[in-house]
Write a protein that holds these residues in place. Structure first.
Motif, short mmCIF file in Angstrom:
data_model
loop_
_atom_site.label_atom_id
_atom_site.label_comp_id
_atom_site.label_asym_id
_atom_site.label_seq_id
_atom_site.Cartn_x
_atom_site.Cartn_y
_atom_site.Cartn_z
N THR A 24 0.82 -1.22 0.00
CA THR A 24 0.00 0.00 0.00
C THR A 24 0.85 1.27 0.00
N GLY A 25 2.10 1.16 0.42
CA GLY A 25 2.95 2.34 0.56
C GLY A 25 2.78 3.07 1.87
N SER A 26 1.88 2.59 2.70
CA SER A 26 1.64 3.23 3.99
C SER A 26 2.69 2.78 5.01
N THR A 27 3.22 3.75 5.75
CA THR A 27 4.16 3.42 6.83
C THR A 27 3.56 3.67 8.21
N LYS A 28 2.59 4.56 8.30
CA LYS A 28 1.95 4.87 9.58
C LYS A 28 0.66 4.07 9.80
N TYR A 87 -9.51 1.89 0.94
CA TYR A 87 -9.35 0.47 0.64
C TYR A 87 -10.68 -0.25 0.88
N GLN A 88 -11.08 -1.08 -0.07
CA GLN A 88 -12.32 -1.85 0.05
C GLN A 88 -11.98 -3.30 0.35
N VAL A 118 -8.08 2.86 -3.84
CA VAL A 118 -8.10 4.03 -4.72
C VAL A 118 -7.39 5.17 -3.99
N SER A 119 -6.61 5.94 -4.72
CA SER A 119 -5.99 7.14 -4.18
C SER A 119 -6.87 8.33 -4.51
N THR A 174 -14.07 4.07 -7.40
CA THR A 174 -14.00 2.67 -7.81
C THR A 174 -12.68 2.11 -7.31
N PHE A 175 -12.68 0.85 -6.98
CA PHE A 175 -11.54 0.23 -6.32
C PHE A 175 -10.94 -0.86 -7.20
N ALA A 176 -9.61 -0.95 -7.20
CA ALA A 176 -8.92 -1.95 -8.01
C ALA A 176 -7.53 -2.17 -7.43
N SER A 177 -6.87 -3.24 -7.82
CA SER A 177 -5.49 -3.44 -7.40
C SER A 177 -4.58 -2.55 -8.24
#
Length: 282
Positions: free
Chosen positions: A76-80, A105-106, A122-123, A164-167
């Motif tokens: 995801t790129g999330s660190t926190k 995130y779904q 989705v960003s 809309t959500f996707a990988s």
């Protein structure tokens, strides 16, 4: 619950029914720092997250833990892992938002399971906004479905549109500013909840309204989609040492708030997050 001339739920008619301490943890998921809550009508339960981002917890309307699911943040790129928003789409499907990356995130809830968040996301802003970012998200099931989000401070923002959500990078966002958030006159935006799911409001102007929560102003407000404040509820005397950061509502108009544990220097060991239930006078 009675709508006021079908244009407002009238928060001035509400009072605290009860508060409930939430478990310190549910399996591998921390119950501390409760930051967002959502109502699942088809399950008659609530889900909440803490801003430590370890996962989601399902609870009863009186705060009893029913189950939990962990979050897998790989890719995801999330660190926190700063989860500050949560909303329910139906059929066990939830959307959780990450404050700093302004991503959502779904996933489908499965008790004792793990949600691989990178598989469906989705960003919204494509920018790392830091610790003043995406604080709340709410789903409006009418029509094709839409979302409303709020940004905390520096500067405040309130967005509406579709997601809309996707990988990978396949998710898309049409979110755009709904109105100038300074019209609401609060110091920060901590969560948002659409009112379209309240049975008594279906087909009325009030179904378009929003509940907006402000942690720093200790206030819950009802606002229309032009930014006009219609009613408000003062939270300053309710658990004054706990940060109230999440709001949701059920089909009967009962409002549920979540607050992080008492984090003052005088807090007792083992202090717990809290569920606050507001009901309207008959």
């Amino acid at each position: 619950f009675h709508a006021q001339a079908a244009t407002s739920i009238n928060l001035g008619n509400y009072s605290v029914q009860n508060t409930y301490a939430l478990d310190l943890d549910a399996g591998a998921v921390s119950g501390l720092e409760a930051s967002a809550v959502t109502y699942a009508r088809d399950r008659n339960s609530l889900f909440y997250v803490g801003d430590e981002g370890t996962g989601v917890i399902e609870i009863s309307k009186t705060g009893t833990t029913l189950g939990s699911m962990t979050f897998d943040w790989a890719g995801t790129g999330s660190t926190k892992n700063d989860t500050e928003g949560l909303t329910y789409l139906g059929g066990g499907v939830l959307v959780v938002s990450e404050e700093r990356l302004y991503d959502a995130y779904q996933f489908t809830y499965a008790a004792n399971g793990s949600a691989a968040l990178a598989n469906s996301f989705v960003s919204i802003s494509n920018a790392n906004v830091g610790n003043n970012g995406l604080e709340g998200i709410s789903y409006d099931a009418r029509g094709a479905g839409s979302f409303v989000t709020v940004k905390q401070v520096s500067s405040e923002d309130i967005l509406a549109g579709s997601l809309t959500f996707a990988s990978g990078a396949g998710g898309t966002s049409t979110m755009a500013q709904l109105f100038d958030p300074t019209l609401m006159g609060v110091a920060s935006l901590s969560d948002v909840q659409t009112l379209s799911s309240v049975d008594a409001l279906v087909g009325t102007a009030a179904a378009d309204n929003l509940l907006v929560l402000s942690l720093d102003s200790r206030k819950l407000i009802e606002v229309n989609r032009a930014g006009t404040v219609l009613s408000s509820f003062d939270l300053s005397s309710i658990l004054p040492s706990n940060g109230i950061e999440g709001v949701t509502i059920d089909e009967n108009g009962t409002i549920y708030l979540v607050a992080e544990q008492d984090q003052t220097g005088s807090a007792l060991p083992g202090a717990k997050s809290q569920l606050i239930v507001l009901t309207a006078a008959a």
